[in-house]
Design a protein around this motif. Structure first.
Motif, PDB file in Angstrom:
ATOM      1  N   LEU A   1      45.140  40.828  37.392  1.00 14.33           N
ATOM      2  CA  LEU A   1      44.903  42.208  37.786  1.00 14.33           C
ATOM      3  C   LEU A   1      44.943  42.333  39.293  1.00 14.33           C
ATOM      4  O   LEU A   1      44.556  41.408  40.023  1.00 14.33           O
ATOM      5  CB  LEU A   1      43.548  42.703  37.256  1.00 14.33           C
ATOM      6  CG  LEU A   1      43.301  42.553  35.749  1.00 14.33           C
ATOM      7  CD1 LEU A   1      41.860  42.905  35.417  1.00 14.33           C
ATOM      8  CD2 LEU A   1      44.257  43.428  34.960  1.00 14.33           C
ATOM      9  N   ALA A   2      45.435  43.493  39.735  1.00 12.23           N
ATOM     10  CA  ALA A   2      45.440  43.829  41.162  1.00 12.23           C
ATOM     11  C   ALA A   2      44.458  44.975  41.374  1.00 12.23           C
ATOM     12  O   ALA A   2      44.588  46.045  40.768  1.00 12.23           O
ATOM     13  CB  ALA A   2      46.836  44.224  41.619  1.00 12.23           C
ATOM     14  N   PHE A   3      43.453  44.721  42.241  1.00  9.24           N
ATOM     15  CA  PHE A   3      42.380  45.685  42.476  1.00  9.24           C
ATOM     16  C   PHE A   3      42.537  46.312  43.853  1.00  9.24           C
ATOM     17  O   PHE A   3      43.040  45.687  44.793  1.00  9.24           O
ATOM     18  CB  PHE A   3      41.004  45.012  42.407  1.00  9.24           C
ATOM     19  CG  PHE A   3      40.587  44.610  41.026  1.00  9.24           C
ATOM     20  CD1 PHE A   3      39.777  45.424  40.255  1.00  9.24           C
ATOM     21  CD2 PHE A   3      41.005  43.404  40.492  1.00  9.24           C
ATOM     22  CE1 PHE A   3      39.397  45.054  38.990  1.00  9.24           C
ATOM     23  CE2 PHE A   3      40.635  43.023  39.230  1.00  9.24           C
ATOM     24  CZ  PHE A   3      39.822  43.851  38.467  1.00  9.24           C
ATOM     25  N   SER A   4      42.083  47.541  43.924  1.00  9.69           N
ATOM     26  CA  SER A   4      41.937  48.212  45.210  1.00  9.69           C
ATOM     27  C   SER A   4      40.453  48.230  45.547  1.00  9.69           C
ATOM     28  O   SER A   4      39.617  48.565  44.699  1.00  9.69           O
ATOM     29  CB  SER A   4      42.492  49.634  45.155  1.00  9.69           C
ATOM     30  OG  SER A   4      42.243  50.305  46.381  1.00  9.69           O
ATOM     31  N   GLN A   5      40.126  47.857  46.757  1.00  8.91           N
ATOM     32  CA  GLN A   5      38.722  47.781  47.143  1.00  8.91           C
ATOM     33  C   GLN A   5      38.044  49.152  47.122  1.00  8.91           C
ATOM     34  O   GLN A   5      36.831  49.247  47.000  1.00  8.91           O
ATOM     35  CB  GLN A   5      38.592  47.146  48.525  1.00  8.91           C
ATOM     36  CG  GLN A   5      38.999  45.680  48.547  1.00  8.91           C
ATOM     37  CD  GLN A   5      38.774  45.043  49.906  1.00  8.91           C
ATOM     38  OE1 GLN A   5      38.354  45.715  50.845  1.00  8.91           O
ATOM     39  NE2 GLN A   5      39.061  43.759  50.020  1.00  8.91           N
TER      40      GLN A   5
ATOM     41  N   SER B   1      36.145  46.836  32.523  1.00  6.65           N
ATOM     42  CA  SER B   1      34.728  46.783  32.152  1.00  6.65           C
ATOM     43  C   SER B   1      34.174  45.401  32.452  1.00  6.65           C
ATOM     44  O   SER B   1      34.913  44.421  32.537  1.00  6.65           O
ATOM     45  CB  SER B   1      34.560  47.100  30.660  1.00  6.65           C
ATOM     46  OG  SER B   1      35.254  46.150  29.863  1.00  6.65           O
ATOM     47  N   GLY B   2      32.866  45.343  32.586  1.00 10.64           N
ATOM     48  CA  GLY B   2      32.217  44.060  32.850  1.00 10.64           C
ATOM     49  C   GLY B   2      31.922  43.872  34.326  1.00 10.64           C
ATOM     50  O   GLY B   2      32.311  44.665  35.190  1.00 10.64           O
ATOM     51  N   SER B   3      31.224  42.803  34.617  1.00 10.90           N
ATOM     52  CA  SER B   3      30.841  42.498  35.995  1.00 10.90           C
ATOM     53  C   SER B   3      32.028  41.959  36.773  1.00 10.90           C
ATOM     54  O   SER B   3      32.919  41.311  36.229  1.00 10.90           O
ATOM     55  CB  SER B   3      29.707  41.468  36.006  1.00 10.90           C
ATOM     56  OG  SER B   3      30.115  40.276  35.353  1.00 10.90           O
ATOM     57  N   ILE B   4      32.029  42.231  38.057  1.00  9.60           N
ATOM     58  CA  ILE B   4      33.096  41.763  38.941  1.00  9.60           C
ATOM     59  C   ILE B   4      32.504  40.719  39.875  1.00  9.60           C
ATOM     60  O   ILE B   4      31.568  41.000  40.623  1.00  9.60           O
ATOM     61  CB  ILE B   4      33.709  42.928  39.740  1.00  9.60           C
ATOM     62  CG1 ILE B   4      34.358  43.938  38.776  1.00  9.60           C
ATOM     63  CG2 ILE B   4      34.722  42.408  40.738  1.00  9.60           C
ATOM     64  CD1 ILE B   4      34.958  45.139  39.478  1.00  9.60           C
ATOM     65  N   ILE B   5      33.043  39.521  39.817  1.00 10.90           N
ATOM     66  CA  ILE B   5      32.586  38.404  40.643  1.00 10.90           C
ATOM     67  C   ILE B   5      33.652  38.137  41.680  1.00 10.90           C
ATOM     68  O   ILE B   5      34.782  37.754  41.346  1.00 10.90           O
ATOM     69  CB  ILE B   5      32.318  37.158  39.785  1.00 10.90           C
ATOM     70  CG1 ILE B   5      31.282  37.477  38.698  1.00 10.90           C
ATOM     71  CG2 ILE B   5      31.857  35.997  40.644  1.00 10.90           C
ATOM     72  CD1 ILE B   5      31.070  36.362  37.716  1.00 10.90           C
TER      73      ILE B   5
ATOM     74  N   VAL C   1      43.355  40.321  44.235  1.00 12.78           N
ATOM     75  CA  VAL C   1      43.925  39.869  42.973  1.00 12.78           C
ATOM     76  C   VAL C   1      42.868  39.084  42.226  1.00 12.78           C
ATOM     77  O   VAL C   1      42.085  38.328  42.827  1.00 12.78           O
ATOM     78  CB  VAL C   1      45.183  39.006  43.203  1.00 12.78           C
ATOM     79  CG1 VAL C   1      45.810  38.594  41.875  1.00 12.78           C
ATOM     80  CG2 VAL C   1      46.182  39.760  44.052  1.00 12.78           C
ATOM     81  N   GLY C   2      42.860  39.238  40.908  1.00  7.47           N
ATOM     82  CA  GLY C   2      41.915  38.505  40.081  1.00  7.47           C
ATOM     83  C   GLY C   2      42.376  38.455  38.649  1.00  7.47           C
ATOM     84  O   GLY C   2      43.495  38.874  38.316  1.00  7.47           O
ATOM     85  N   PHE C   3      41.524  37.925  37.794  1.00  8.80           N
ATOM     86  CA  PHE C   3      41.835  37.868  36.368  1.00  8.80           C
ATOM     87  C   PHE C   3      40.566  38.142  35.584  1.00  8.80           C
ATOM     88  O   PHE C   3      39.453  37.945  36.069  1.00  8.80           O
ATOM     89  CB  PHE C   3      42.449  36.518  35.973  1.00  8.80           C
ATOM     90  CG  PHE C   3      41.698  35.323  36.467  1.00  8.80           C
ATOM     91  CD1 PHE C   3      40.589  34.821  35.791  1.00  8.80           C
ATOM     92  CD2 PHE C   3      42.087  34.680  37.638  1.00  8.80           C
ATOM     93  CE1 PHE C   3      39.900  33.723  36.246  1.00  8.80           C
ATOM     94  CE2 PHE C   3      41.400  33.572  38.104  1.00  8.80           C
ATOM     95  CZ  PHE C   3      40.305  33.091  37.407  1.00  8.80           C
ATOM     96  N   GLN C   4      40.769  38.591  34.353  1.00  6.14           N
ATOM     97  CA  GLN C   4      39.661  39.002  33.505  1.00  6.14           C
ATOM     98  C   GLN C   4      39.468  37.991  32.383  1.00  6.14           C
ATOM     99  O   GLN C   4      40.427  37.568  31.734  1.00  6.14           O
ATOM    100  CB  GLN C   4      39.919  40.393  32.917  1.00  6.14           C
ATOM    101  CG  GLN C   4      38.753  40.964  32.124  1.00  6.14           C
ATOM    102  CD  GLN C   4      39.067  42.329  31.547  1.00  6.14           C
ATOM    103  OE1 GLN C   4      40.184  42.578  31.100  1.00  6.14           O
ATOM    104  NE2 GLN C   4      38.094  43.233  31.573  1.00  6.14           N
TER     105      GLN C   4
ATOM    106  N   LYS D   1      31.779  41.191  25.974  1.00 11.07           N
ATOM    107  CA  LYS D   1      31.353  40.850  27.316  1.00 11.07           C
ATOM    108  C   LYS D   1      32.557  40.326  28.092  1.00 11.07           C
ATOM    109  O   LYS D   1      33.244  39.417  27.645  1.00 11.07           O
ATOM    110  CB  LYS D   1      30.246  39.797  27.290  1.00 11.07           C
ATOM    111  CG  LYS D   1      28.961  40.266  26.618  1.00 11.07           C
ATOM    112  CD  LYS D   1      27.918  39.168  26.643  1.00 11.07           C
ATOM    113  CE  LYS D   1      26.625  39.625  25.979  1.00 11.07           C
ATOM    114  NZ  LYS D   1      25.595  38.553  25.970  1.00 11.07           N
ATOM    115  N   CYS D   2      32.764  40.896  29.258  1.00 14.22           N
ATOM    116  CA  CYS D   2      33.887  40.490  30.097  1.00 14.22           C
ATOM    117  C   CYS D   2      33.411  40.321  31.532  1.00 14.22           C
ATOM    118  O   CYS D   2      32.396  40.902  31.941  1.00 14.22           O
ATOM    119  CB  CYS D   2      35.018  41.514  30.039  1.00 14.22           C
ATOM    120  SG  CYS D   2      35.793  41.680  28.409  1.00 14.22           S
ATOM    121  N   ALA D   3      34.164  39.532  32.258  1.00 19.00           N
ATOM    122  CA  ALA D   3      33.896  39.319  33.680  1.00 19.00           C
ATOM    123  C   ALA D   3      35.226  39.228  34.404  1.00 19.00           C
ATOM    124  O   ALA D   3      36.185  38.627  33.894  1.00 19.00           O
ATOM    125  CB  ALA D   3      33.072  38.062  33.906  1.00 19.00           C
ATOM    126  N   VAL D   4      35.297  39.835  35.561  1.00 26.46           N
ATOM    127  CA  VAL D   4      36.506  39.839  36.376  1.00 26.46           C
ATOM    128  C   VAL D   4      36.241  39.014  37.622  1.00 26.46           C
ATOM    129  O   VAL D   4      35.278  39.272  38.354  1.00 26.46           O
ATOM    130  CB  VAL D   4      36.926  41.272  36.746  1.00 26.46           C
ATOM    131  CG1 VAL D   4      38.176  41.250  37.621  1.00 26.46           C
ATOM    132  CG2 VAL D   4      37.161  42.098  35.500  1.00 26.46           C
TER     133      VAL D   4
END
Length: 668
Positions: free
Chosen positions: A185-189, A207-211, A227-230, A238-241
């Protein structure tokens, strides 16, 4: 001619309501002595008299001065002085006890012939790229496509043009599975609730917490995107990014997760064949001025570094040693790195890793290994330090790990690192149902993979976060080893080979390795390593008890003598008086009260006379010595009795005859 004298004595007391008390002559004498000499000291009837007796007879001068001093002011001052001295004694003794389990450290330097440590060497690239390309083909294809969508590789396009193109065009004719399992995933701050999916190219809710794992290595251009992954649990509830400010770190971490999943399903024998052999890795070898080869190295397969080789691994129960210091008497090897066989997404640097350790110690090459550069000569000088610590109660270290409630899953001697890794792997099997790939397998466990554990990565990341925050309890359970060896390394680099020697050295090495290496060598394929003792000075750090029982008792005696002019006998006397005798007085008083209560309860009803306290005499008489030492107590008044009526004394018969032996001779 004896006569019998009968004397009838009738005594009538003046108190008709009191009982008649008749005492024998011996009892009267005893009562008189008790009246004038009451017993004090250990047999004192009250605590006050016991304390007075103690102060008058003890050898501690402060207590004596409390009693014999004249004036209330002096007595008050002596009370304060004595209490202060007692408080100081307790304080100093408490400090002595609290500092009893302290250690003194001694450092000794020995100059002697030293055993050479075990040296483990690994290529940074675990497996030859040509051997694993088929296994990683799909993963690499998706990785290259993801890079193209994000950065425009391999074409040179502007960012606006790339964003305008359809992301789905890159997936025509393919069915991506790795990006579907773990979406990139590509995130915008500015907008963290939505992210652009690499698979579809569209924005979707997250959804879920972002680490966020920040990195200062490289930012995605100068934009505000990360950039990150889920990762999600088994039921996807339950999900975490996990986001990275560096796209390099995000791509490598995502690739590494899938790489471990693929390699976990490959048999060990096949992985050994896909990695480097000892003949390929080692070009030349010298130790202590003598030639060596691949037969002096032992294979050690590491999950993340492939085939590693250990020199001086106690084969045939022999350990090599060196008798001189300096680079000429250590280990010298030339390594063939073969950069062409490197995996471009798994490792981003070339060279090798080396670690110095004990023969019975597990080489944690990924944690404390030293990297070796290509086209360079790396010299590593060593200093040996051997440490010995005291176990309980002086410290929390362990001798061999047998008293640590963590099973050692490594085939090596106990160490703190082994305990921590074993604890984490055990928790991994308990929580996630499988073992993490980079560590050894516990008994009856399997490595994690998608087929058996589709969402093991979410469990692994959550468990790793808890381990870092010390929530698993591993850091509190694992303890340091009491004895260990540590080699302090000093590293220096030099360009190798030089431009002058390169012209003849590389052709000679190519000819020597013609059977193993099927190409012409260049300097970027080689690395030279030198490991040696800088000198033969072995430093030993040893702990020993700073105190002993004899020293503790001596310090106690010094404090007692300094503050109270007291000895051990005085301490025993204090214990006897303040504890044993005081308890006896209290117990005796309570016993008398209990007897009186029992007598009153069972006494028959009726008029009773008044007791004569002066005639209530104890059977035990004081000794002559105690009678001389003890001062007389205030007299106890005994109720008087009226004199008898003398007309009641009647003489029945007088003496009529003079005894013969009492007759006086007649005067001549």
């Amino acid at each position: 001619m004896g006569t019998t004298l009968h004397i009838l004595l009738h005594i009538k007391l003046a108190w008709p309501s009191s009982p008649i008390l008749i005492m024998a002559p011996g009892e009267k004498i005893k009562a008189k002595i008790k009246k004038n000499l009451p017993v004090t000291g250990p047999q004192a009837p009250t605590i006050k008299e016991l304390m007075r007796w103690y102060c008058l007879n003890t050898n501690t001068h402060g207590c004596r001065r409390i009693v014999v001093s004249r004036g209330r002011l002096r007595r008050l001052l002596w009370v304060l002085f004595t209490l202060t001295a007692v408080a100081l004694i307790f304080w100093q003794c408490a400090l002595l006890i609290s500092s009893f389990y302290t250690v003194s450290v001694s450092i000794k330097v020995h100059f002697q012939k030293l055993d050479f440590p075990a040296v483990t060497i690994c290529n940074i690239n675990p497996y030859k790229y040509s051997a694993v390309r088929d296994l990683l083909a799909d993963l690499e294809q998706e990785t290259r496509t993801a890079l193209k969508n994000l950065y425009g590789f391999p074409e040179n396009k502007s960012r606006k043009r790339r964003e305008a193109e359809s992301w789905t065009s890159a997936w025509e004719g393919t069915q991506p599975k790795f990006l579907k399992l773990v979406p990139l995933l590509a995130f915008s701050q500015d907008e963290t609730s939505k992210a652009r999916d690499f698979l579809t190219g569209r924005k979707r809710k997250v959804s879920g917490s972002i680490i966020h794992k920040a990195s200062d290595v490289m930012h995605v251009h100068e934009s505000k995107e990360v950039v990150g992954f889920q990762l999600c649990s088994n039921d996807t509830s339950k999900c975490a990014v996990y986001t990275f400010s560096s796209g390099v770190n995000a791509i490598q971490e995502w690739y590494k997760l899938h790489y471990m999943n693929i390699m976990a399903q490959v048999p060990l024998e096949k992985k050994i064949n896909m990695s480097y052999s000892a003949e390929e890795l080692l070009v030349t070898c010298f130790f202590d001025g003598m030639s060596c080869d691949a037969r002096n190295f032992t294979l050690f397969h590491h999950p993340m570094y492939g085939n590693c080789y250990t020199f001086n691994n106690r084969e045939n129960e022999t350990i090599l040693s060196t008798s001189m210091g300096g680079s000429e008497y250590g280990l010298q090897v030339i390594l063939y790195i073969n950069e062409e066989e490197y995996n471009p997404f798994l490792v981003s640097s070339t060279g090798a890793k080396v670690i110095v350790h004990r023969q019975d110690e597990y080489p944690f090459i990924e944690d404390i290994g030293t990297e070796i550069e290509t086209a360079m000569a790396t010299s590593i000088g060593m200093h040996l330090t051997e440490s010995f610590k005291l176990s309980e109660p002086y410290s929390q270290c362990t001798e061999d790990g047998s008293d640590v409630p963590i099973s050692n899953i490594y085939n090596a001697a106990y160490s703190l690192q082994i305990c921590l890794h074993s604890c984490f792997q055990t928790k991994m099997v308990e929580k996630c149902g499988c073992a993490q790939y980079s560590q050894p397998l516990p008994p009856a466990a399997n490595y994690c993979n998608y087929q058996q554990h589709p969402n093991w990565m979410y469990c692994y990341y959550q468990l790793h976060q808890a381990f870092v925050r010390e929530e698993l309890g591993c850091q509190s359970v694992c303890r340091e080893a009491c004895s260990f060896k540590e080699w302090t390394l000093t590293t220096s680099l030099a360009q190798w080979p030089s431009e002058v020697s390169e012209k003849w050295l590389l052709p000679v090495l190519t000819w020597d390795q013609g059977q193993q290496i099927k190409k012409k060598l260049n300097k970027t394929d080689l690395a030279k390593l030198l490991i040696f003792y800088k000198d033969l000075n072995q430093r030993s750090i040893m702990e020993s008890p700073a105190n002993s029982i004899e020293m503790l008792l001596s310090n106690f005696g010094g404090q007692l003598g300094l503050w109270m002019s007291c000895s051990v006998v005085c301490v025993i006397e204090i214990i006897e008086v303040f504890f044993i005798d005081s308890f006896s007085i209290i117990a005796r008083r309570q016993w008398h009260k209990a007897k009186e209560w029992w007598a009153r309860r069972h006494a028959p009803p009726g008029p009773q006379g008044q007791d004569n306290l002066g005639l209530d005499i104890d059977d035990d008489l004081p000794t002559f010595t105690s009678a001389l030492r003890l001062p007389p107590a205030p007299g106890t008044e005994v109720p008087g009795t009226p004199p008898p009526r003398y007309n009641t004394l009647r003489l029945e018969r007088a003496f009529s005859d003079q005894l013969t032996d009492t007759q006086m001779p007649a005067e001549s």
